[in-house]
Design a protein around this motif. Structure first.
Motif, PDB file in Angstrom:
ATOM      1  N   VAL A   1       0.855  -1.189   0.000  1.00  0.00           N
ATOM      2  CA  VAL A   1       0.000   0.000   0.000  1.00  0.00           C
ATOM      3  C   VAL A   1       0.889   1.236   0.000  1.00  0.00           C
ATOM      4  O   VAL A   1       1.778   1.382   0.835  1.00  0.00           O
ATOM      5  CB  VAL A   1      -0.926   0.014   1.225  1.00  0.00           C
ATOM      6  N   THR A   2       0.664   2.140  -0.961  1.00  0.00           N
ATOM      7  CA  THR A   2       1.464   3.355  -1.084  1.00  0.00           C
ATOM      8  C   THR A   2       0.531   4.556  -1.188  1.00  0.00           C
ATOM      9  O   THR A   2      -0.680   4.391  -1.394  1.00  0.00           O
ATOM     10  CB  THR A   2       2.355   3.302  -2.346  1.00  0.00           C
ATOM     11  N   PRO A   3       1.061   5.764  -1.083  1.00  0.00           N
ATOM     12  CA  PRO A   3       0.210   6.953  -1.253  1.00  0.00           C
ATOM     13  C   PRO A   3      -0.390   7.065  -2.652  1.00  0.00           C
ATOM     14  O   PRO A   3      -1.325   7.841  -2.866  1.00  0.00           O
ATOM     15  CB  PRO A   3       1.185   8.112  -1.000  1.00  0.00           C
ATOM     16  N   TRP A   4       0.125   6.280  -3.604  1.00  0.00           N
ATOM     17  CA  TRP A   4      -0.342   6.348  -4.989  1.00  0.00           C
ATOM     18  C   TRP A   4      -1.218   5.161  -5.356  1.00  0.00           C
ATOM     19  O   TRP A   4      -1.544   4.960  -6.514  1.00  0.00           O
ATOM     20  CB  TRP A   4       0.878   6.432  -5.923  1.00  0.00           C
TER      21      TRP A   4
ATOM     22  N   THR B   1       2.740   1.760  -9.330  1.00  0.00           N
ATOM     23  CA  THR B   1       1.306   1.472  -9.239  1.00  0.00           C
ATOM     24  C   THR B   1       0.675   1.692 -10.613  1.00  0.00           C
ATOM     25  O   THR B   1       1.347   2.018 -11.581  1.00  0.00           O
ATOM     26  CB  THR B   1       0.631   2.395  -8.207  1.00  0.00           C
TER      27      THR B   1
ATOM     28  N   HIS C   1       0.918   5.885 -10.679  1.00  0.00           N
ATOM     29  CA  HIS C   1       2.097   6.668 -10.327  1.00  0.00           C
ATOM     30  C   HIS C   1       3.066   5.750  -9.589  1.00  0.00           C
ATOM     31  O   HIS C   1       2.933   4.528  -9.645  1.00  0.00           O
ATOM     32  CB  HIS C   1       1.688   7.867  -9.453  1.00  0.00           C
TER      33      HIS C   1
ATOM     34  N   HIS D   1      10.002   4.250  -1.277  1.00  0.00           N
ATOM     35  CA  HIS D   1       9.719   4.250   0.156  1.00  0.00           C
ATOM     36  C   HIS D   1      11.003   3.892   0.887  1.00  0.00           C
ATOM     37  O   HIS D   1      11.666   2.898   0.556  1.00  0.00           O
ATOM     38  CB  HIS D   1       8.632   3.247   0.539  1.00  0.00           C
TER      39      HIS D   1
ATOM     40  N   ASP E   1      10.850  13.757   3.768  1.00  0.00           N
ATOM     41  CA  ASP E   1       9.410  13.597   3.925  1.00  0.00           C
ATOM     42  C   ASP E   1       9.191  12.662   5.107  1.00  0.00           C
ATOM     43  O   ASP E   1       9.746  11.552   5.139  1.00  0.00           O
ATOM     44  CB  ASP E   1       8.789  13.004   2.662  1.00  0.00           C
TER      45      ASP E   1
ATOM     46  N   ASP F   1       6.945  10.681   6.121  1.00  0.00           N
ATOM     47  CA  ASP F   1       6.410   9.331   5.939  1.00  0.00           C
ATOM     48  C   ASP F   1       7.357   8.418   5.156  1.00  0.00           C
ATOM     49  O   ASP F   1       7.086   7.223   5.001  1.00  0.00           O
ATOM     50  CB  ASP F   1       5.039   9.379   5.265  1.00  0.00           C
TER      51      ASP F   1
ATOM     52  N   TYR G   1       8.012   8.480   1.960  1.00  0.00           N
ATOM     53  CA  TYR G   1       7.608   8.259   0.568  1.00  0.00           C
ATOM     54  C   TYR G   1       8.065   9.434  -0.297  1.00  0.00           C
ATOM     55  O   TYR G   1       7.861  10.602   0.058  1.00  0.00           O
ATOM     56  CB  TYR G   1       6.097   8.099   0.461  1.00  0.00           C
ATOM     57  N   TYR G   2       8.642   9.106  -1.465  1.00  0.00           N
ATOM     58  CA  TYR G   2       9.190  10.115  -2.374  1.00  0.00           C
ATOM     59  C   TYR G   2       8.722   9.797  -3.797  1.00  0.00           C
ATOM     60  O   TYR G   2       9.141   8.801  -4.388  1.00  0.00           O
ATOM     61  CB  TYR G   2      10.727  10.122  -2.296  1.00  0.00           C
ATOM     62  N   GLU G   3       7.815  10.636  -4.322  1.00  0.00           N
ATOM     63  CA  GLU G   3       7.199  10.320  -5.615  1.00  0.00           C
ATOM     64  C   GLU G   3       8.221  10.372  -6.751  1.00  0.00           C
ATOM     65  O   GLU G   3       9.287  10.970  -6.633  1.00  0.00           O
ATOM     66  CB  GLU G   3       6.012  11.253  -5.883  1.00  0.00           C
TER      67      GLU G   3
END
Length: 279
Positions: A98-101, A119, A122, A126, A141, A143, A145-147
């Motif tokens: 599970v990711t922010p994207w 994903t 996007h 992590h 960041d 959390d 997470y780095y997009e």
């Protein structure tokens, strides 16, 4: 076993006079840009001699470079990048993390605690708590997470041994362009003109705060040979809009925007080529 020819670079000149390069099955072409410099076009499997390559054979446009010397360096850097990738221990696996994207589909381990997730829409890195603590506070960041568009560069800057030389060059430029304030703090430098896209845009907007800057443009269907432009003072999208007509041969959005000259560029309030224009 991979063929060593995969990494050989050869340069050519097309019959149209354009500089071209071949790297294994990849083809590159240097195309003149309206705003100056050369646009790099690339493609896979162009099945004809480089002398016969045409711009229509290419479909990926990568970046803008200063000149032919920069184009040659760029292609050589990519060849070195592909060689170095073989020396890095990156392991890909199917994932449902599970990711922010969204839910990951494919993930790639760069090192312990450093994972890149892809994903459906996007992706990004992590970092576990220990690795994230290594990131400079100006970049970090919370959390971990780095997009993948810009923030990946923070990971590359923090853990350079996990990335190729080319990736590090790209990361440095990405941070200069899009995170200049943090970059200056981390590296104890002041970026000058031409060293950061974001800072240059700020300067451009300040220099032209009282000028009409184009925020939208379209080739006019009503006035042949002209571009219909929507402009606001200082480029403020919340400000009052005004339309102008600019000759096609003159209009070039450039790197930071087009400045209207009211003495030469005609104001326009006639039928518009913009869908939904209510001016």
């Amino acid at each position: 076993m991979r063929s060593p020819h995969r990494f050989l670079v050869s340069f050519h000149r097309t019959r149209g006079g354009l500089l071209a390069a071949r790297l294994g099955e990849r083809a590159f072409l240097a195309l003149p840009s309206k705003s100056g410099g050369l646009s790099v076009a690339s493609a896979h499997h162009v099945n004809k001699p480089p002398e016969e390559w045409r711009p229509s054979d290419f479909h990926i446009f990568e970046r803008l470079l200063e000149d032919e010397a920069a184009f040659r360096r760029h292609v050589v850097e990519i060849a070195d990048h592909e060689r170095q990738l073989l020396t890095l221990d990156r392991r890909e696996f199917k994932s449902s993390a599970v990711t922010p994207w969204g839910a990951a589909q494919i993930s790639q381990v760069y090192d312990q605690g450093v994972v890149f997730h892809s994903t459906a829409s996007h992706g990004g890195f992590h970092l576990d708590e220990e690795r994230n603590a290594l990131v400079h506070p100006a970049y970090r960041d919370a959390d971990g997470y780095y997009e993948e568009d810009c923030e990946w560069a923070k990971v590359a800057a923090t853990l350079p041994l996990l990335f190729t030389d080319y990736e590090q060059i790209c990361a440095d430029q990405t941070l200069r362009d899009w995170e200049p304030d943090a970059y200056e703090i981390v590296n104890n430098v002041v970026l000058g003109r031409g060293e950061s896209y974001t800072k240059d845009v700020r300067r451009f907007r300040l220099d032209h705060a009282r000028d009409w800057l184009v925020i939208s443009a379209i080739k006019s269907r009503q006035r042949s040979g002209l571009v219909e432009c929507v402009a606001t003072l200082g480029g403020d999208r919340r400000g009052k809009e005004r339309r102008f007509l600019v000759p096609e041969a003159e209009y070039d959005s450039g790197r930071h925007g087009f400045v209207i000259d009211p003495a030469r560029h005609q104001t326009y309030d006639g039928p518009s080529s913009f869908v939904g224009w209510a001016g």
